[in-house]
Design a protein around this motif. Structure first.
Motif, short mmCIF file in Angstrom:
data_model
loop_
_atom_site.label_atom_id
_atom_site.label_comp_id
_atom_site.label_asym_id
_atom_site.label_seq_id
_atom_site.Cartn_x
_atom_site.Cartn_y
_atom_site.Cartn_z
N VAL A 85 24.31 46.26 52.79
CA VAL A 85 23.52 47.08 51.87
C VAL A 85 24.45 47.56 50.77
CG1 VAL A 85 22.18 49.20 51.54
CG2 VAL A 85 21.84 47.81 53.60
N ASP A 86 24.17 47.11 49.56
CA ASP A 86 24.94 47.55 48.39
C ASP A 86 24.34 48.85 47.90
OD1 ASP A 86 26.17 47.97 45.98
OD2 ASP A 86 25.24 46.26 44.96
N MET A 95 31.34 45.50 41.52
CA MET A 95 31.21 45.46 42.98
C MET A 95 29.89 44.83 43.38
SD MET A 95 32.87 46.15 45.74
CE MET A 95 32.18 44.83 46.74
N SER A 96 28.82 45.13 42.66
CA SER A 96 27.52 44.53 42.98
C SER A 96 27.56 43.02 42.78
CB SER A 96 26.42 45.16 42.12
OG SER A 96 26.22 46.51 42.46
N GLY A 97 28.23 42.58 41.72
CA GLY A 97 28.38 41.15 41.49
C GLY A 97 29.20 40.48 42.58
N ASN A 98 30.27 41.14 43.00
CA ASN A 98 31.09 40.59 44.09
C ASN A 98 30.29 40.49 45.38
OD1 ASN A 98 33.23 40.48 42.33
ND2 ASN A 98 34.29 42.26 43.15
N VAL A 108 25.06 35.89 54.45
CA VAL A 108 24.74 37.22 55.00
C VAL A 108 23.67 37.87 54.13
CG1 VAL A 108 25.64 39.52 55.51
CG2 VAL A 108 27.03 37.51 56.01
N PRO A 109 22.57 38.36 54.71
CA PRO A 109 21.52 39.02 53.91
C PRO A 109 22.08 40.24 53.17
CG PRO A 109 20.73 38.53 56.12
CD PRO A 109 22.20 38.27 56.13
N LEU A 110 21.64 40.42 51.93
CA LEU A 110 22.11 41.50 51.08
C LEU A 110 20.93 42.25 50.49
CD1 LEU A 110 24.28 43.02 49.33
CD2 LEU A 110 24.03 41.16 47.66
N LEU A 111 21.00 43.57 50.54
CA LEU A 111 20.00 44.45 49.93
C LEU A 111 20.70 45.41 48.98
CD1 LEU A 111 17.01 45.65 49.95
CD2 LEU A 111 17.94 47.33 51.57
N ALA A 112 20.13 45.63 47.81
CA ALA A 112 20.62 46.66 46.89
C ALA A 112 19.79 47.92 47.10
CB ALA A 112 20.53 46.20 45.45
N LEU A 240 21.02 44.28 37.89
CA LEU A 240 21.51 43.83 39.18
C LEU A 240 21.64 42.31 39.19
CD1 LEU A 240 19.43 46.06 41.61
CD2 LEU A 240 21.93 45.93 41.53
N PRO A 241 22.48 41.76 40.05
CA PRO A 241 22.55 40.30 40.17
C PRO A 241 21.18 39.73 40.53
CG PRO A 241 24.38 41.34 41.33
CD PRO A 241 23.45 42.44 40.94
N SER A 242 20.88 38.57 39.98
CA SER A 242 19.57 37.96 40.21
C SER A 242 19.42 37.56 41.68
CB SER A 242 19.40 36.72 39.32
OG SER A 242 20.38 35.75 39.62
#
Length: 265
Positions: A85-86, A95-98, A108-112, A240-242
């Motif tokens: 979770v970002d 950091m969000s892009g990384n 790995v699943p990612l959530l903002a 945010l990253p697409s």
């Protein structure tokens, strides 16, 4: 032998327990970690280490960078992370892009987790801009006494502006470059409306500069500026990253985690 057995048991537990990595030391990041305390998850919160005395969340904490997206991807694999979770600051674009690149590389699943941005109300005199540099360019036409609330790392963008007086508020002292006429107020939110009214009047502020951080902790300055008829230069959030799903609240993030099969259902 007992000591070795204990070590083996702990390692096995870490491999079999679903592992969540929370990026960021925001209010939402701490609230999510607190909500998951005592849950079936192993929760690790990662803080950038840019604040001298951060407010620590519940659970495991690591402080410092990962070494870019490749370093983060390696950490996700080594620590058997099941979801990320970002919950970094809305302006932590690097950091969000990384995180997006590392999640893509590892699967790995990612959530903002992002609090909603602020919206202007009747009577606001907002001047939206795309960057700190654009905010600096807009200031000379708007006022001479500036309340700067963009964080200590953004102060350098205003260092070249002569003839303006700045009051900058930040958690830790800023570092050069800085404007010649600069007064620093070390403080940490949440802030009250009465306090913001008094501050703007006491320092004879005639223009406010802020990032669109959202949330209630620092929003009273916007109400105080509206009441006094002051212009507010608002730096808009970077995108945010697409392809990264977004939750605007901790309950929404918990729902997402449950849907991922992380043991919360």
């Amino acid at each position: 032998m007992a000591e070795h057995a204990t070590t083996r048991d702990a390692a096995t537990t870490h491999r079999t327990t679903p592992h969540l990595l929370i990026l960021g030391g925001t209010t939402e990041a701490r609230a999510l970690a607190a909500a998951l305390a005592g849950s079936p998850l192993r929760v690790t919160s990662s803080l950038a280490g840019r604040v001298a005395e951060p407010r620590l969340p519940a659970g495991e904490v690591r402080i410092g960078g990962f070494g870019g997206p490749a370093g983060l991807a390696a950490w996700l694999r080594a620590e058997a992370v099941d979801a990320v979770v970002d919950a970094t600051h809305p302006f932590a674009a690097v950091m969000s892009g990384n995180a997006a690149l590392a999640a893509r590389a590892t699967g790995v699943p990612l959530l903002a987790l992002r609090r909603p941005g602020w919206a202007p109300a009747a009577g606001d005199r907002w001047h939206p801009v795309a960057s700190l540099e654009a905010a600096a360019a807009a200031l000379p036409a708007l006022g001479r006494r500036v309340f700067l609330t963009t964080g200590r790392q953004g102060i350098g963008a205003f260092a070249h502006l002569d003839g303006l007086h700045f009051l900058a508020r930040s958690v830790d002292p800023p570092e050069p470059p800085m404007p010649a006429a600069l007064e620093v107020l070390l403080d940490r939110g949440p802030f009250t409306l009465d306090g913001e009214r008094a501050l703007l009047r006491e320092h004879r502020i005639d223009v406010v500069v802020t990032k669109d951080s959202g949330g209630a902790a620092t929003a009273p300055k916007l109400t105080a500026a509206r009441e006094l008829g002051l212009p507010v230069v608002v730096v808009e959030r970077p995108p945010l990253p697409s392809g990264v799903p977004v939750a605007e609240s901790v309950p929404a993030a918990l729902e997402w985690l449950g849907a991922r099969g992380t043991g919360l259902r």
